[in-house]
Enzyme design. Sequence first.
Site, short mmCIF file in Angstrom:
data_model
loop_
_atom_site.label_atom_id
_atom_site.label_comp_id
_atom_site.label_asym_id
_atom_site.label_seq_id
_atom_site.Cartn_x
_atom_site.Cartn_y
_atom_site.Cartn_z
CB ALA A 8 10.40 -7.83 29.21
N GLY A 11 14.90 -11.32 35.71
CA GLY A 11 15.97 -12.25 35.32
C GLY A 11 15.54 -13.20 34.22
CG ASP A 34 9.19 -5.65 34.28
OD1 ASP A 34 8.93 -5.05 35.35
OD2 ASP A 34 9.60 -6.83 34.27
CB ILE A 117 7.03 -18.09 32.77
CG1 ILE A 117 7.06 -18.42 31.27
CG2 ILE A 117 8.38 -18.40 33.43
CD1 ILE A 117 7.73 -17.37 30.42
CG ASN A 119 6.98 -21.05 39.50
OD1 ASN A 119 6.29 -21.93 39.00
ND2 ASN A 119 8.30 -21.00 39.34
CG HIS A 177 6.47 -25.87 36.72
ND1 HIS A 177 7.61 -26.49 36.23
CD2 HIS A 177 6.81 -24.57 36.92
CE1 HIS A 177 8.59 -25.59 36.16
NE2 HIS A 177 8.13 -24.42 36.57
#
Length: 312
Positions: A8, A11, A34, A117, A119, A177
């Site tokens: 969190a 960015g 985080d 989310i 990658n 993705h």
Amino acid sequence: MKVAVLGAAGGIGQALALLLKTQLPSGSELSLYDIAPVTPGVAVDLSHIPTAVKIKGFSGEDATPALHGADVVLISAGVARKPGMDRSDLFNVNAGIVRNLIQQVATTCPKACIGIITNPVNTTVAIAAEVLKKAGVYDKNKLFGVTSLDIIRSNTFVAELKGKQPEELNVPVIGGHSGVTILPLLSQIPGVSFTDQEVADLTKRIQNAGTEVVEAKAGGGSATLSMGQAAARFGLSLVRALQGEKGVVECAYVEGDGKYARFFAQPLVLGKNGVEERKDIGTLSAFEQKALDDMLDVLHKDIELGEKFINN
């Protein structure tokens, strides 16, 4: 309804947390985690925004205090792309981060819906699935790779090209993705037609849009704000569906029937238990069919990389 954002302070995480604080239904709880010590402060900062969403921040090595009672967990923790990197270059760092966080989700809130989310999503979702499976809590209807960024980009770029309102468009995007695995189904947009050249150019632009942002930021980051918005869109849709709203449809990367690959991005009807229905991808144009056939080898390898990371 409790939503936890892991990563969190980054960015994407901060943009996502801001949007959730302003848009989650009244009475919701938002939990931020985080590793960075700034995270409780991010929560204090957001707590001054006058909405009826309770917010709390946690930092350090242990995410479990943030996860207690979570209905939805959105994971954006990890390193971001720099110029010259593709999403797969992130694997070495981000694979371990996702594994560790998912282990904590498995023990603390095993019934939560999880949106990945971080990658490379094609691979990190496979990692998450294998960790959950080993813990005996895997439910394929509750694990999602968040690909909404591909959809919002498609909507934006098509609207620009065709002089449409982007809010009126909802371009289905299938596959995966990253790079060639991102396949916008431009042939399925009602009332919009394209030349062959437009299809080729638009598809390529949508596939490479992340690189466009990385290069434009000149080493200063990747797509954080648009990704934050895309993740919020998906998270809010999931919350609405979990609360009983009918007919909520989003594209995401999920385990399905394995027709194309074990994990595949496709339109989904969301419901009270996560995925209610995996919608058919419909009839593809010749261009789209070839693109689908050509990507599968890459997609299978991405998935296998994640499976092997946990199982070897």
